[in-house]
Structures are given as C-alpha cells and as structure tokens.
Design a protein around this motif. Structure first.
Motif, PDB file in Angstrom:
ATOM      1  N   ARG A 163       0.815  -1.216   0.000  1.00  0.00           N
ATOM      2  CA  ARG A 163       0.000   0.000   0.000  1.00  0.00           C
ATOM      3  C   ARG A 163       0.846   1.262   0.000  1.00  0.00           C
ATOM      4  O   ARG A 163       0.361   2.335   0.306  1.00  0.00           O
ATOM      5  CB  ARG A 163      -0.953   0.005   1.198  1.00  0.00           C
ATOM      6  N   ALA A 164       2.125   1.136  -0.370  1.00  0.00           N
ATOM      7  CA  ALA A 164       2.992   2.309  -0.401  1.00  0.00           C
ATOM      8  C   ALA A 164       2.886   3.068  -1.718  1.00  0.00           C
ATOM      9  O   ALA A 164       3.091   4.282  -1.765  1.00  0.00           O
ATOM     10  CB  ALA A 164       4.441   1.892  -0.172  1.00  0.00           C
ATOM     11  N   ALA A 165       2.579   2.355  -2.799  1.00  0.00           N
ATOM     12  CA  ALA A 165       2.598   2.986  -4.123  1.00  0.00           C
ATOM     13  C   ALA A 165       1.501   4.029  -4.288  1.00  0.00           C
ATOM     14  O   ALA A 165       1.701   5.037  -4.973  1.00  0.00           O
ATOM     15  CB  ALA A 165       2.477   1.922  -5.209  1.00  0.00           C
ATOM     16  N   ALA A 166       0.340   3.798  -3.676  1.00  0.00           N
ATOM     17  CA  ALA A 166      -0.782   4.731  -3.859  1.00  0.00           C
ATOM     18  C   ALA A 166      -0.466   6.123  -3.318  1.00  0.00           C
ATOM     19  O   ALA A 166      -0.579   7.116  -4.050  1.00  0.00           O
ATOM     20  CB  ALA A 166      -2.044   4.158  -3.216  1.00  0.00           C
ATOM     21  N   PRO A 167      -0.054   6.274  -2.038  1.00  0.00           N
ATOM     22  CA  PRO A 167       0.302   7.628  -1.588  1.00  0.00           C
ATOM     23  C   PRO A 167       1.520   8.188  -2.304  1.00  0.00           C
ATOM     24  O   PRO A 167       1.599   9.392  -2.558  1.00  0.00           O
ATOM     25  CB  PRO A 167       0.561   7.445  -0.087  1.00  0.00           C
ATOM     26  N   LEU A 168       2.485   7.316  -2.647  1.00  0.00           N
ATOM     27  CA  LEU A 168       3.682   7.802  -3.321  1.00  0.00           C
ATOM     28  C   LEU A 168       3.351   8.393  -4.681  1.00  0.00           C
ATOM     29  O   LEU A 168       3.964   9.380  -5.101  1.00  0.00           O
ATOM     30  CB  LEU A 168       4.691   6.660  -3.480  1.00  0.00           C
ATOM     31  N   SER A 169       2.361   7.824  -5.377  1.00  0.00           N
ATOM     32  CA  SER A 169       1.988   8.354  -6.694  1.00  0.00           C
ATOM     33  C   SER A 169       1.479   9.779  -6.599  1.00  0.00           C
ATOM     34  O   SER A 169       1.605  10.552  -7.562  1.00  0.00           O
ATOM     35  CB  SER A 169       0.921   7.458  -7.333  1.00  0.00           C
ATOM     36  N   ARG A 170       0.903  10.163  -5.473  1.00  0.00           N
ATOM     37  CA  ARG A 170       0.445  11.540  -5.254  1.00  0.00           C
ATOM     38  C   ARG A 170       1.589  12.430  -4.761  1.00  0.00           C
ATOM     39  O   ARG A 170       1.805  13.522  -5.285  1.00  0.00           O
ATOM     40  CB  ARG A 170      -0.671  11.578  -4.220  1.00  0.00           C
ATOM     41  N   LEU A 171       2.315  11.948  -3.756  1.00  0.00           N
ATOM     42  CA  LEU A 171       3.332  12.780  -3.109  1.00  0.00           C
ATOM     43  C   LEU A 171       4.514  13.066  -4.011  1.00  0.00           C
ATOM     44  O   LEU A 171       5.175  14.105  -3.870  1.00  0.00           O
ATOM     45  CB  LEU A 171       3.815  12.082  -1.835  1.00  0.00           C
ATOM     46  N   ILE A 172       4.796  12.169  -4.933  1.00  0.00           N
ATOM     47  CA  ILE A 172       5.989  12.330  -5.748  1.00  0.00           C
ATOM     48  C   ILE A 172       5.848  13.464  -6.754  1.00  0.00           C
ATOM     49  O   ILE A 172       6.854  14.033  -7.206  1.00  0.00           O
ATOM     50  CB  ILE A 172       6.311  10.997  -6.470  1.00  0.00           C
ATOM     51  N   LEU A 200      12.893   9.794 -14.582  1.00  0.00           N
ATOM     52  CA  LEU A 200      13.096   8.361 -14.800  1.00  0.00           C
ATOM     53  C   LEU A 200      13.269   7.621 -13.472  1.00  0.00           C
ATOM     54  O   LEU A 200      12.811   6.481 -13.328  1.00  0.00           O
ATOM     55  CB  LEU A 200      14.313   8.134 -15.697  1.00  0.00           C
ATOM     56  N   ALA A 201      13.923   8.242 -12.502  1.00  0.00           N
ATOM     57  CA  ALA A 201      14.062   7.621 -11.185  1.00  0.00           C
ATOM     58  C   ALA A 201      12.693   7.437 -10.533  1.00  0.00           C
ATOM     59  O   ALA A 201      12.406   6.382  -9.939  1.00  0.00           O
ATOM     60  CB  ALA A 201      14.965   8.470 -10.297  1.00  0.00           C
ATOM     61  N   ALA A 202      11.841   8.459 -10.652  1.00  0.00           N
ATOM     62  CA  ALA A 202      10.491   8.354 -10.102  1.00  0.00           C
ATOM     63  C   ALA A 202       9.699   7.260 -10.814  1.00  0.00           C
ATOM     64  O   ALA A 202       8.999   6.454 -10.181  1.00  0.00           O
ATOM     65  CB  ALA A 202       9.769   9.694 -10.226  1.00  0.00           C
ATOM     66  N   ALA A 203       9.808   7.219 -12.153  1.00  0.00           N
ATOM     67  CA  ALA A 203       9.105   6.185 -12.915  1.00  0.00           C
ATOM     68  C   ALA A 203       9.596   4.795 -12.537  1.00  0.00           C
ATOM     69  O   ALA A 203       8.801   3.847 -12.422  1.00  0.00           O
ATOM     70  CB  ALA A 203       9.282   6.435 -14.407  1.00  0.00           C
ATOM     71  N   MET A 204      10.912   4.655 -12.327  1.00  0.00           N
ATOM     72  CA  MET A 204      11.474   3.353 -11.971  1.00  0.00           C
ATOM     73  C   MET A 204      10.947   2.878 -10.626  1.00  0.00           C
ATOM     74  O   MET A 204      10.608   1.697 -10.463  1.00  0.00           O
ATOM     75  CB  MET A 204      13.007   3.443 -11.940  1.00  0.00           C
ATOM     76  N   ILE A 205      10.864   3.789  -9.653  1.00  0.00           N
ATOM     77  CA  ILE A 205      10.332   3.421  -8.340  1.00  0.00           C
ATOM     78  C   ILE A 205       8.882   2.955  -8.455  1.00  0.00           C
ATOM     79  O   ILE A 205       8.477   1.952  -7.856  1.00  0.00           O
ATOM     80  CB  ILE A 205      10.448   4.603  -7.362  1.00  0.00           C
ATOM     81  N   MET A 206       8.090   3.677  -9.251  1.00  0.00           N
ATOM     82  CA  MET A 206       6.687   3.310  -9.407  1.00  0.00           C
ATOM     83  C   MET A 206       6.538   1.988 -10.157  1.00  0.00           C
ATOM     84  O   MET A 206       5.638   1.195  -9.852  1.00  0.00           O
ATOM     85  CB  MET A 206       5.932   4.423 -10.147  1.00  0.00           C
TER      86      MET A 206
END
Length: 443
Positions: A163-172, A200-206
């Motif tokens: 459940r980490a990806a959902a908030p990260l997609s907003r906060l990033i 690209l770093a953000a995309a890679m994390i997601m």
C-alpha cells in the motif's frame, strides 16, 4: 510573523507539521490529528470576527451539502434497523471533520510562510522515505524493518502489505515539480539531464512497486505537470520514451512486479466483467437501480451488498457481466469514489459529490501565475479524485488523509498575494498582515 502567544494556533501549527508523519506510519494518530485540527479551527473561528468566512467558500458549501444529504440518506435505514446500527449514522455526522481540517490547513495554519515550508519539508522527507524503502526492498528483498516482498512479488515499501505505491503516486508529483523548478534556469543539456534523471528515477520506483493503478496515475499526473509547466515539456517527452524500457527491465530484476503490472493487468482488461472489479461494479449498478434516489446510507455497500444478491439484474447488464461471481463481491467499499457516493446517497449524492470535486479542482487551479509546486499539488489532487480508477474510501486513512492534506496545502497558496516561480520553496514576499488569522513577515 506567527503570534507564538496564541497557544491554540501554535498547537495547530505543530499538528500540521507532524501530520505527514502520522499519515506515513501512525494511522490512529492521523485520525486524532485531523480531529483536533478541526476542533481547534472551529474554536478559533468562534472567537474571531469574520473568521467563519471560510464556510461561505463554494468548495466548502458544496461539501457541506454533500455531507447533509448523506446524513439524510443514512437516517432512514438506521431507524428501520436495515443498516449497521447507529455507528453508521455517527460516522456520517462526523464526516465533515475532514473538510473542516482541510480548511484549517488552508485558511488558518499554512498561509503562514514559515509553517508552510516546515510542513512541506516534512512531507517531502516522507516521500523520499517511502521511495527509499521501495528501492531498498527491490535490491535486498526486504525493507528497512526486515519485511519481505508481498506474496505476489510486489514491493510493500515501509509496510507489510503493498500500500505504499498509492500515496507515493500523489506525493511524488509536488516533489518532482520542486526539483524540476530548481533546474529550470540551467542550460538546456544540463537541465534535460537533471530533470530527465529525476523523472526516470520516479518512474522506476513506481514500476518496481508493481501496483497497476498507482503507476498509471503517477504517469498521468506527470503528463498533467508537463502540460502545465512549459520548461519540463521536452524533458517529460524524452523521459516518456524511456518508460517502456524500464518496464521491460523490471521483467528481469523484479518478475513479480512485472507480472502484477503487465500480465495481470492485461488479463483483467481482457476479461473485465468477470474480474473482481467488474463483479463489484456490476453489483453497484444493480443496487443503484433498486435505490436510485437516496441510495443505502453511509457505508451502504458494506451493509447491504449481501441483501442485493437476490436483486434481479436487468437483461442488458446480464449480457456483459458474469451472473455468478467466483469470489466474494461484498467487500468494505466499492473501490471507486463515485460508486461509493452513488451507494451512500443515490444519484443526487453522486451529482453533489461530483460538484464537490469540481469545486475543489477549480479552487486549487494554479493558473498561469502558479508556481511549479502549485502545479504539482494540483496534479496530485487531480489524480486523487480521478473517477476512472480503483480507490479506497473517500474518508479512509491514510490515502484519503493524504488527499485532504494536499488540499489544505494547495488552498493556502490562495492567500498569497502574488507568486514567483523560483526558487520553489521561497515563499512570496508579502507585507505584514493577517491572512486566515496568521501573521506573515516580509522575507
């Protein structure tokens, strides 16, 4: 500058600063944080002349109308014993606290430049922390706490479940916009290299997180940012060309993430009507056709889904949806904000809720003079309330709480007389005076 002699306001300011921390790891404390912020703001408003002016804002009036209608829709089934007891009615009554807390942040606490910066730094720290946990787990197989990947191979970040990806997609999004704005004035090759690397770093994390919807929403949000922030359009276009290669690379370094992100997504899209989401939305449609005016009250889907199993489906719906689901469709909520509004308060409630979202987006629209950070905040709020997605309950924490927090931050910028685009966290030099009850000094 902030009047530290006012203990009520000082407490509210520190509650705002720690709010991102509570949403990251302490859900129960986040609930308490929102509750206290709402109560403090109401007390402050009752003691100050014209302090209740925030109630007359269109977005809050629409939210209050949605709240009142949902209460009305909840009273009847509760009194008839058809609902989940008095708890549902109590929850519907106190639901307004989140909108009041967002107003407290935007109208009372965060118009002060100092406290806005403090809260943003804590928020960005939490964003980096969540991303670092995902990256660490991708490399070493466990997160900082020794917890392994989830059973399906996806990454969980700092949590036991994915459940980490959902908030990260907003906060990033606001964090990336701040970074990109820092490099806007650099020469073209260097700017493209720095901004492209960050994107690209953000995309890679997601991608590594392996969650379909958060990944899609994050990419959607980046597209919105690129369209609204001209200096990063070229970089975003170049970065978009590299995303497919990142996805294919994930097949080698994280097969579980690739399977969840690509293989399972393709399968569910090809057989959507028979998929879990398709079955839930089919049940929502059948239930809505039987109670279109007032719905089923607060948490209506949870309390009435089993009863709806005997409802007769219309012929046109039976042709596109499987009649006998192979899994339990009666979950806690219908996994869509707008389907939830339809279940709770019928078609009128859905219309009012949609107007609320439109009002929110309208008030946080950055306009041409908006900073890169405001663009990132708008994009994050836009994908938070995007209708064509699976989501948690509107009022459920932590994801719902992140949305209200971001709304409060975005609202606070409406009290800044004018904006400047660089540096992104350098708040605007304004004359000493009160905005939403706060004193801001000239920088």
């Amino acid at each position: 500058m902030l009047r530290n002699s006012d203990p009520l306001r000082l407490l509210g300011c520190w509650l705002a600063v720690i709010l991102p921390l509570t949403l990251t790891h302490f859900r129960a404390f986040a609930e308490i944080d929102f509750d206290i912020l709402a109560v403090l703001f109401l007390v402050y408003s009752s003691r100050t002349e014209e302090a209740f002016s925030w109630v007359r804002k269109p977005w809050f009036l629409t939210g209050a109308l949605w709240w009142i209608w949902q209460i009305i829709c909840t009273i009847k089934p509760v009194l008839q014993g058809e609902h989940g007891g008095g708890g549902a009615l109590i929850q519907s009554v106190i639901a307004i606290r989140f909108l009041v807390a967002a107003a407290a942040l935007g109208e009372w606490i965060l118009p002060d430049a100092l406290w806005r910066r403090r809260m943003l730094w804590v928020t960005f720290g939490c964003t980096v922390y969540i991303a670092a946990q995902i990256g660490f787990q991708a490399v070493f197989g466990v997160n900082f706490f020794g917890q392994p990947r989830f059973s399906d191979g996806t990454l969980t970040g700092p949590y036991a479940h994915p459940r980490a990806a959902a908030p990260l997609s907003r906060l990033i999004l606001p964090l990336l916009m701040v970074l990109c704005a820092c490099w806007d004035r650099k020469k073209m090759p260097q700017r493209v290299l720095l901004q492209g690397g960050a994107l690209l770093a953000a995309a890679m994390i997601m991608v590594l997180a392996g969650q379909r919807m958060p990944f899609a929403l994050a990419m959607f949000g980046l597209c919105i940012c690129a369209l609204m922030h001209k200096p990063m359009r070229l970089t975003a276009f170049i970065g978009a060309l590299g995303v497919p290669f990142l996805v294919m690379l994930t097949r080698l370094v994280s097969p579980g993430s690739f399977h969840h992100l690509i293989t399972l997504t393709r399968c569910q899209l090809e057989h959507f009507a028979a998929s879990p989401y398709g079955q839930i939305y089919t049940r929502v449609m059948v239930m809505a056709l039987h109670h279109p005016l007032m719905g089923y009250g607060y948490d209506g889907y949870r309390h009435h889904c089993n009863q709806a199993s005997s409802f007769v489906e219309p012929t046109w719906l039976s042709k596109i949806a499987a009649t006998h689901p192979t899994f339990p469709v009666c979950v806690q909520h219908p996994h869509n904000l707008y389907a939830q509004a339809l279940m709770n308060s019928g078609v009128p409630g859905l219309v009012i809720f949609s107007c609320l979202i439109v009002s929110i987006l309208r008030v946080v629209w950055p306009g041409r003079a908006g900073t890169a950070l405001q663009v990132g905040l708008f994009s994050a709020i836009f994908i938070q309330y995007w209708p064509f997605t699976s989501s948690s309950d509107f009022l459920n924490l932590p994801l719902g709480g992140w949305g209200f927090m971001l709304l409060g931050v975005a609202l606070s910028y409406k009290h800044v007389p004018f904006t400047q685009s660089f540096p992104p966290l350098q708040d605007e030099p304004i004359s000493e005076g009160e905005y939403g009850g706060s004193h801001v000094r000239r920088t």
